[in-house]
Scaffold this motif. Structure first.
Motif, PDB file in Angstrom:
ATOM      1  N   UNK A  66      17.268  -0.647   5.706  1.00  0.00           N
ATOM      2  CA  UNK A  66      17.697  -0.156   4.394  1.00  0.00           C
ATOM      3  C   UNK A  66      17.633  -1.331   3.431  1.00  0.00           C
ATOM      4  N   UNK A  67      17.128  -1.066   2.220  1.00  0.00           N
ATOM      5  CA  UNK A  67      17.120  -2.127   1.226  1.00  0.00           C
ATOM      6  C   UNK A  67      18.359  -1.966   0.354  1.00  0.00           C
ATOM      7  N   UNK A  68      19.146  -3.014   0.291  1.00  0.00           N
ATOM      8  CA  UNK A  68      20.408  -2.981  -0.464  1.00  0.00           C
ATOM      9  C   UNK A  68      20.194  -3.663  -1.802  1.00  0.00           C
ATOM     10  N   UNK A  69      20.373  -2.902  -2.899  1.00  0.00           N
ATOM     11  CA  UNK A  69      20.134  -3.464  -4.232  1.00  0.00           C
ATOM     12  C   UNK A  69      21.445  -3.786  -4.948  1.00  0.00           C
ATOM     13  N   UNK A  70      22.500  -3.084  -4.556  1.00  0.00           N
ATOM     14  CA  UNK A  70      23.806  -3.367  -5.169  1.00  0.00           C
ATOM     15  C   UNK A  70      24.896  -3.029  -4.168  1.00  0.00           C
ATOM     16  N   UNK A  71      26.044  -3.675  -4.310  1.00  0.00           N
ATOM     17  CA  UNK A  71      27.178  -3.428  -3.416  1.00  0.00           C
ATOM     18  C   UNK A  71      28.414  -3.191  -4.275  1.00  0.00           C
ATOM     19  N   UNK A  72      29.465  -2.590  -3.703  1.00  0.00           N
ATOM     20  CA  UNK A  72      30.669  -2.357  -4.506  1.00  0.00           C
ATOM     21  C   UNK A  72      31.235  -3.675  -5.045  1.00  0.00           C
ATOM     22  N   UNK A  73      31.642  -3.643  -6.303  1.00  0.00           N
ATOM     23  CA  UNK A  73      32.120  -4.869  -6.940  1.00  0.00           C
ATOM     24  C   UNK A  73      33.369  -5.420  -6.265  1.00  0.00           C
ATOM     25  N   UNK A  74      34.136  -4.552  -5.639  1.00  0.00           N
ATOM     26  CA  UNK A  74      35.378  -5.033  -5.027  1.00  0.00           C
ATOM     27  C   UNK A  74      35.137  -5.788  -3.729  1.00  0.00           C
ATOM     28  N   UNK A  75      33.945  -5.646  -3.169  1.00  0.00           N
ATOM     29  CA  UNK A  75      33.711  -6.276  -1.866  1.00  0.00           C
ATOM     30  C   UNK A  75      33.165  -7.677  -2.027  1.00  0.00           C
ATOM     31  N   UNK A  76      33.615  -8.566  -1.176  1.00  0.00           N
ATOM     32  CA  UNK A  76      32.936  -9.843  -1.073  1.00  0.00           C
ATOM     33  C   UNK A  76      31.588  -9.576  -0.413  1.00  0.00           C
ATOM     34  N   UNK A  77      30.590 -10.342  -0.799  1.00  0.00           N
ATOM     35  CA  UNK A  77      29.262 -10.099  -0.237  1.00  0.00           C
ATOM     36  C   UNK A  77      29.276 -10.092   1.290  1.00  0.00           C
ATOM     37  N   UNK A  78      29.968 -11.054   1.851  1.00  0.00           N
ATOM     38  CA  UNK A  78      29.901 -11.172   3.311  1.00  0.00           C
ATOM     39  C   UNK A  78      30.583  -9.997   4.024  1.00  0.00           C
ATOM     40  N   UNK A  79      31.334  -9.191   3.288  1.00  0.00           N
ATOM     41  CA  UNK A  79      31.963  -8.033   3.933  1.00  0.00           C
ATOM     42  C   UNK A  79      31.193  -6.744   3.674  1.00  0.00           C
ATOM     43  N   UNK A  80      30.135  -6.849   2.849  1.00  0.00           N
ATOM     44  CA  UNK A  80      29.440  -5.635   2.433  1.00  0.00           C
ATOM     45  C   UNK A  80      28.763  -4.919   3.594  1.00  0.00           C
ATOM     46  N   UNK A  81      28.148  -5.690   4.444  1.00  0.00           N
ATOM     47  CA  UNK A  81      27.392  -5.056   5.517  1.00  0.00           C
ATOM     48  C   UNK A  81      28.328  -4.301   6.467  1.00  0.00           C
ATOM     49  N   UNK A  82      29.429  -4.959   6.818  1.00  0.00           N
ATOM     50  CA  UNK A  82      30.384  -4.296   7.714  1.00  0.00           C
ATOM     51  C   UNK A  82      30.949  -3.042   7.050  1.00  0.00           C
ATOM     52  N   UNK A  83      31.199  -3.133   5.740  1.00  0.00           N
ATOM     53  CA  UNK A  83      31.744  -1.978   5.025  1.00  0.00           C
ATOM     54  C   UNK A  83      30.739  -0.835   5.018  1.00  0.00           C
ATOM     55  N   UNK A  84      29.479  -1.180   4.866  1.00  0.00           N
ATOM     56  CA  UNK A  84      28.436  -0.154   4.845  1.00  0.00           C
ATOM     57  C   UNK A  84      28.348   0.550   6.205  1.00  0.00           C
ATOM     58  N   UNK A  85      28.434  -0.243   7.265  1.00  0.00           N
ATOM     59  CA  UNK A  85      28.407   0.350   8.606  1.00  0.00           C
ATOM     60  C   UNK A  85      29.618   1.253   8.810  1.00  0.00           C
ATOM     61  N   UNK A  86      30.771   0.796   8.343  1.00  0.00           N
ATOM     62  CA  UNK A  86      31.984   1.599   8.508  1.00  0.00           C
ATOM     63  C   UNK A  86      31.884   2.888   7.699  1.00  0.00           C
ATOM     64  N   UNK A  87      31.309   2.777   6.499  1.00  0.00           N
ATOM     65  CA  UNK A  87      31.148   3.975   5.665  1.00  0.00           C
ATOM     66  C   UNK A  87      30.202   4.957   6.353  1.00  0.00           C
TER      67      UNK A  87
END
Ligand SMILES: Nc1ncnc2c1ncn2[C@@H]1O[C@H](COP(=O)(O)OP(=O)(O)OP(=O)(O)O)[C@@H](O)[C@H]1O
Ligand SMILES: [Mg+2]
Length: 597
Positions: free
Chosen positions: A497-518
């Motif tokens: 998956x190509x990720x172009x933007x992440x939720x502003x509340x997330x730190x970048x390093x937590x984005x991937x884990x959050x995406x998997x959890x979502x």
């Protein structure tokens, strides 16, 4: 020869009994309900061997004349209904004229009754639906019904009865419930000579409640009146470990019912405070005009149908939320926040940790975690938070609440970089920084998700992430919902998956884990319906990933910000997963331990 024939009355009654009388407790229910309909003030129930050998119910109600008594044991004979119009607004518990003939058809039945003001009484005996005798007799005013050897003529039904103790338990549960519904009536239940329940007539529900359950500090009172509907009763308070589980008694116009609309309203009311699946204890009494509820929809009258289902749902939900708010919502102490004139809020996520970056702010994954705009908790955020009209203000009941747990406090420091230690004049509080922040974010994120979506943060250069096949499929199906969370994603082929933007509340390093959890939250949900169906779950997931972690070093300003936010957050005594947030040592406790008092 014609093959269709009328069933003999006794057989027809036995078939009807199949619906009305399932077990001893159903007999007890029908007989007590008859006594209540007859205006009894005292009802005495006696059972032997779990009601299998004997059930006797005696009341001091209006009684029956000789003629009425004879009719009462006939099928479809009732005094409670005259015309079809009456059926639309039933005010008695009975109305079918089925109970007595049904019970009499599957037992050895004795009815003894004397009409108020008459000299002589009547006694009728029926065995398995066959009249044995009917005669005049001396009797006290009121009615006594004895049911012996239930199902003696239907061995197949008898086999399905449970052990005596289980049947007895059902009976005491039932008598408890009816006693709650009718505080003004005195109830006695004896089983095999032992008194199981004894409640004299009470002046109010509160008094009856006390008789049955003693002093219950873990329940709070509910009282609401709106749109012609009255809701009254007691429900589980919010506690650090979540609301207590327990029986859910719901009475509609004094009839104990099960109803999905009502259960849903209860669950929704509590979901504001915790997402944990629970069945909180409730004892609720709903009154509404009898023509707004159809009671004739279920063979044992255990269900009803509401004319205005959504209205009932809303009134009940609000009644409970209001009651919970009385103990769960923090008080807004007269501080600068209360004194500052409120100006309309324009930005998104006013109470989030950190400054909310503008939609055009861009960053690269390399920059993440260090100088990202969203990580600075100070500056604007406190300003805005203080003046946000979204802050929850609620009254506080006398009991200790979260507001009293977290007053404006001074943070002293962290313990093991995981717990904030704070003090005020009245004591010391230890706050789990992760669950506290999670709780704060959860409320805000839920709100934003329901309103439209979370703020997103564009990456300078898109990043390719690899997922498992299942995750990849789920993510692909839910791009629209994930966009509401703040992710902007493309399918990159294979399982990437190509990720172009992440939720502003997330730190970048937590984005991937959050995406998997979502992806886990959205799995199995219909694409398009995902957000609505799983808002709470997704909000909890995002809150968990965005919140400060255990072992995160916090400076004093961050700690202060967290404490202030927590005070504003509704139901903040538990995290979205039901974990406790605050531990408090009061001044009294401290002084007592040092033997200063
Ligand atoms: N304890 C009682 N005291 C006075 N009257 C009674 C008592 N029990 C029954 N009756 C009379 O007998 C009638 C028949 O009772 P039964 O329980 O069979 O029917 P119902 O209560 O009218 O309707 P349902 O089948 O819904 O209970 C009642 O309508 C009532 O008039
Ligand atoms: Mg009845």
């Amino acid at each position: 020869m014609s093959k269709v024939h009328r069933l003999p009355a006794a057989l027809a009654n036995q078939i009807a009994a199949g619906e009305v009388v399932e077990r001893p407790a159903s007999v007890v229910k029908e007989l007590i309900e008859n006594a209540l309909d007859a205006g009894a003030r005292r009802i005495s129930v006696l059972t032997e061997f779990g009601g299998k050998k004997l059930i006797s119910v005696e009341d001091d109600g209006e009684g029956m004349s000789a003629d009425d008594a004879r009719l009462a044991v006939e099928r479809h004979a009732t005094s409670k209904l005259q015309t079809a119009a009456d059926l639309a607004a039933i005010v008695t518990l009975g109305f079918r004229g089925e109970a007595l003939p049904s019970i009499a058809s599957v037992s050895r039945f004795r009815l003894r009754t004397r009409l108020r003001g008459e000299l002589a009484g009547t006694e009728i005996r029926i065995d398995a639906g066959q009249m044995v005798s009917a005669k005049e007799t001396g009797a006290p005013e009121g009615t006594l019904i004895e049911v012996q050897d239930l199902f003696f003529n239907l061995p197949a039904r008898k086999k399905f009865l449970k052990a005596d103790t289980a049947e007895s338990a059902q009976i005491s549960k039932l008598v408890t419930q009816l006693a709650l519904g009718y505080p003004e009536v005195g109830f006695t239940l004896r089983n095999g000579g032992r008194v199981v329940i004894e409640t004299p007539p009470a002046a109010s529900l509160a008094e009856r409640f006390f008789q049955m359950y003693g002093d219950r500090a873990d329940l709070i009172e509910v009282r609401k009146q709106a749109a012609g509907i009255t809701v009254h009763g007691y429900v589980a308070a919010l506690a650090e470990a979540g609301p207590v589980r327990g029986p859910q008694h719901v009475f509609v116009n004094r009839r104990l019912v099960r109803d999905r609309t009502i259960s849903h309203a209860i669950q929704q009311a509590y979901s504001v405070a915790t997402i944990k699946e629970r069945s909180p204890e409730v004892h609720l009494f709903i009154e509404l005009p009898p023509d707004r509820v159809d009671v004739n929809v279920h063979p044992t009258k255990a269900e009803v149908r509401f004319l205005d289902q959504s209205l009932i749902h809303e009134v009940l939900r609000r009644a409970i939320v209001d009651a919970l708010g009385q103990t769960g919502v923090p008080e807004l102490v007269l501080s600068q926040a209360a004194l500052t004139p409120q100006r309309p809020f324009t930005g998104a996520l006013p109470l989030m940790w950190g400054r909310v970056p503008s939609a055009s702010a861009a960053l690269g994954p390399d920059a993440a975690g260090t100088d990202r705009a969203g990580l600075d908790p100070l500056g604007d955020a406190i300003e805005r938070a203080i003046q946000s009209p979204g802050a929850t203000v609620g009254a506080v009941a006398g009991r200790e609440t979260i507001a009293s747990l977290i007053r404006p406090m001074v943070p002293l420091g962290q313990f093991r970089n995981t717990f904030i230690i704070a003090v005020d004049e009245e004591g010391i509080a230890i706050i789990d920084q992760h669950v506290a922040h999670e709780r704060i974010l959860f409320e805000k994120i839920s709100e934003q998700l329901l309103k439209g979506g979370l703020e997103s943060q564009r990456l300078l250069t898109p990043v390719i992430m690899d997922f498992g096949a299942g995750e990849h499929a789920t993510l692909k199906n839910h791009f629209v919902e994930l966009e509401k969370l703040g992710f902007s994603l493309d399918d990159f082929g294979g399982s990437s998956i190509r990720v172009k933007a992440v939720p502003a509340i997330l730190k970048w390093e937590h984005s991937e884990a959050a995406l998997r959890a979502a992806a886990g939250d959205l799995e199995g949900l219909t694409p398009g319906a995902g957000i609505e169906e799983s808002v709470r779950q997704l909000a909890a997931t995002m809150a968990c990933h965005a919140a400060v972690k255990a072992n995160d070093l916090l400076d004093r300003d961050k700690m202060q910000f967290l404490l202030d936010e927590l005070r504003r957050t509704a139901h903040s005594s538990v995290c979205p997963h039901g974990r406790p947030v605050v531990l408090r040592l009061t001044r009294r406790e401290i002084e007592r331990n040092f033997e200063r008092i």
